[in-house]
Motif scaffolding. Sequence first.
Motif, short mmCIF file in Angstrom:
data_model
loop_
_atom_site.label_atom_id
_atom_site.label_comp_id
_atom_site.label_asym_id
_atom_site.label_seq_id
_atom_site.Cartn_x
_atom_site.Cartn_y
_atom_site.Cartn_z
N ASP A 24 0.81 -1.22 0.00
CA ASP A 24 0.00 0.00 0.00
C ASP A 24 0.84 1.27 0.00
N ALA A 25 2.17 1.13 0.02
CA ALA A 25 3.05 2.29 0.21
C ALA A 25 2.92 3.30 -0.92
N GLU A 26 2.90 2.83 -2.15
CA GLU A 26 2.86 3.75 -3.29
C GLU A 26 1.52 4.50 -3.33
N LYS A 27 0.43 3.78 -3.05
CA LYS A 27 -0.89 4.41 -3.01
C LYS A 27 -0.93 5.50 -1.94
N MET A 28 -0.38 5.20 -0.77
CA MET A 28 -0.36 6.17 0.32
C MET A 28 0.50 7.39 -0.04
N TRP A 29 1.69 7.13 -0.57
CA TRP A 29 2.59 8.22 -0.98
C TRP A 29 1.87 9.17 -1.95
N ASN A 30 1.26 8.60 -2.98
CA ASN A 30 0.58 9.43 -3.99
C ASN A 30 -0.58 10.21 -3.40
N ALA A 31 -1.35 9.57 -2.50
CA ALA A 31 -2.49 10.25 -1.88
C ALA A 31 -2.04 11.42 -1.01
N ILE A 32 -0.95 11.21 -0.27
CA ILE A 32 -0.43 12.28 0.59
C ILE A 32 0.04 13.46 -0.24
N PHE A 33 0.73 13.17 -1.35
CA PHE A 33 1.23 14.27 -2.20
C PHE A 33 0.09 15.01 -2.89
N GLU A 34 -0.95 14.30 -3.24
CA GLU A 34 -2.13 14.95 -3.84
C GLU A 34 -2.79 15.85 -2.79
N ALA A 35 -2.95 15.33 -1.57
CA ALA A 35 -3.59 16.10 -0.49
C ALA A 35 -2.76 17.31 -0.08
N GLY A 36 -1.47 17.20 -0.23
CA GLY A 36 -0.58 18.28 0.22
C GLY A 36 -0.18 19.26 -0.86
N LYS A 37 -0.69 19.05 -2.07
CA LYS A 37 -0.29 19.89 -3.21
C LYS A 37 -0.49 21.38 -2.92
N GLU A 38 -1.64 21.73 -2.32
CA GLU A 38 -1.92 23.15 -2.08
C GLU A 38 -1.00 23.75 -1.01
N PHE A 39 -0.32 22.89 -0.27
CA PHE A 39 0.61 23.37 0.77
C PHE A 39 2.07 23.26 0.32
N ASP A 40 2.27 23.05 -0.99
CA ASP A 40 3.63 22.92 -1.55
C ASP A 40 4.42 21.79 -0.89
N ILE A 41 3.77 20.68 -0.70
CA ILE A 41 4.41 19.50 -0.10
C ILE A 41 5.60 19.06 -0.95
N LYS A 42 6.65 18.57 -0.28
CA LYS A 42 7.85 18.12 -1.00
C LYS A 42 8.38 16.83 -0.39
N PRO A 43 9.05 16.01 -1.21
CA PRO A 43 9.76 14.85 -0.65
C PRO A 43 11.05 15.34 0.02
N ILE A 44 11.39 14.70 1.13
CA ILE A 44 12.55 15.14 1.93
C ILE A 44 13.50 13.96 2.14
N GLY A 45 14.79 14.23 2.02
CA GLY A 45 15.79 13.16 2.15
C GLY A 45 16.40 13.07 3.54
N LEU A 46 17.30 12.11 3.68
CA LEU A 46 17.93 11.84 4.98
C LEU A 46 18.84 12.99 5.43
N GLY A 47 19.34 13.78 4.49
CA GLY A 47 20.21 14.90 4.85
C GLY A 47 19.48 15.90 5.73
N ALA A 48 18.27 16.30 5.29
CA ALA A 48 17.48 17.25 6.07
C ALA A 48 16.95 16.61 7.34
N ARG A 49 16.69 15.31 7.30
CA ARG A 49 16.25 14.61 8.52
C ARG A 49 17.31 14.78 9.61
N ASP A 50 18.58 14.73 9.21
CA ASP A 50 19.67 14.85 10.18
C ASP A 50 19.77 16.27 10.72
N THR A 51 19.67 17.28 9.86
CA THR A 51 19.79 18.66 10.35
C THR A 51 18.58 19.05 11.19
N LEU A 52 17.40 18.56 10.82
CA LEU A 52 16.19 18.86 11.60
C LEU A 52 16.27 18.27 13.00
#
Length: 367
Positions: free
Chosen positions: A209-237
Amino acid sequence: MDTQTETIKNTALTNIHIALGAKMVPFAGYNMPVSYSGLNDEHLTVRTGVGVFDVSHMGEFRLRGPKALDLIQQVTSNDASKLEDGKVQYSCLPNENGGIVDDLLVYRFKADEYYLVVNASNIEKDWNWISKFNTYGVEMLDMSENMSLLAVQGPKAILALQKLTKVDLSQMEYYTFKVDTMAGIDNVIISNTGYTGAGGFEIYVLNADAEKMWNAIFEAGKEFDIKPIGLGARDTLRLEMGFCLYGNDIDDTTSPIEAGLGWITKFNKEFTNKANIEKQKTEGVTKKLVGFEMVDRGIPRHDYPIVDANGAVIGKVTSGTQSPSLNKAIGLGYVKTEFSKPETEIFVLIRDKSIKAKVCKIPFLKK
């Protein structure tokens, strides 16, 4: 031949990351995205809006049976008897020498059913460690290979995710979870947890179900300029919040007391190596994990020596970065206890030069 490239695993979403142009790196045995649009952009997206991390490399164990709590109480430092159904607890697995096997989250589903969420690099190590103490007949299941985990983080995460579920996310307290339908997918674990300090949720689904969930989240977040985030920013955050990273700030040689994790170490119960850790709590320790910020120009990095004004080594850096939110260099490191008070002047050896820094309270980023 490089055997690592042969055995590297993919998550259920690896192809999506590659299609999005992510820079991929091997991490904890997995092929993981380290960045997409760039670390600073991704970091600030999470702090101000909403971003999504694929952290499916994390491990999940299910413990079930009438003595499941007894086993968890034995192997973890925190008091899991305080948990109720739907609650989550941060804890660690002490080893027999005073160090830490891993830090983890404990989820209570029922009185006789728990999930343990462990670090990706420690899945096998943790499984073997917990199994060693399972004289209680607890049924253990390693679900790590079958589960995907999306961390939807940032102040606008709740606005995006609320479109996908009837669960009132605004009523979910920090460190609680629900199992419900999200994006038309049943039995999703919706957890008000995260490793960024920016608010948000962690969503557990089966790989299928991972791909379906990923796509649904990005569709729902489009108006909020949602972005994919990598491990680099996870570390600085996480570093801006002073959250420990296993393998850097805590490991098999650092005790919970030295690491400032006394708050997840409860002495009202028996657990592995309790006596030694309690002795440290009572008598004090010779080194402590501290936060520090650079006063002079320079970026601290893992394993750089920390010295006093005379150049004598007093500790070492465990994590360091240029903070995108604060626009200054920050770090965590162990120092001799007498240098651990806030405002204490210390120096980091960067390319054989003593660069001035000062100890400060964490989190670095004040809310």
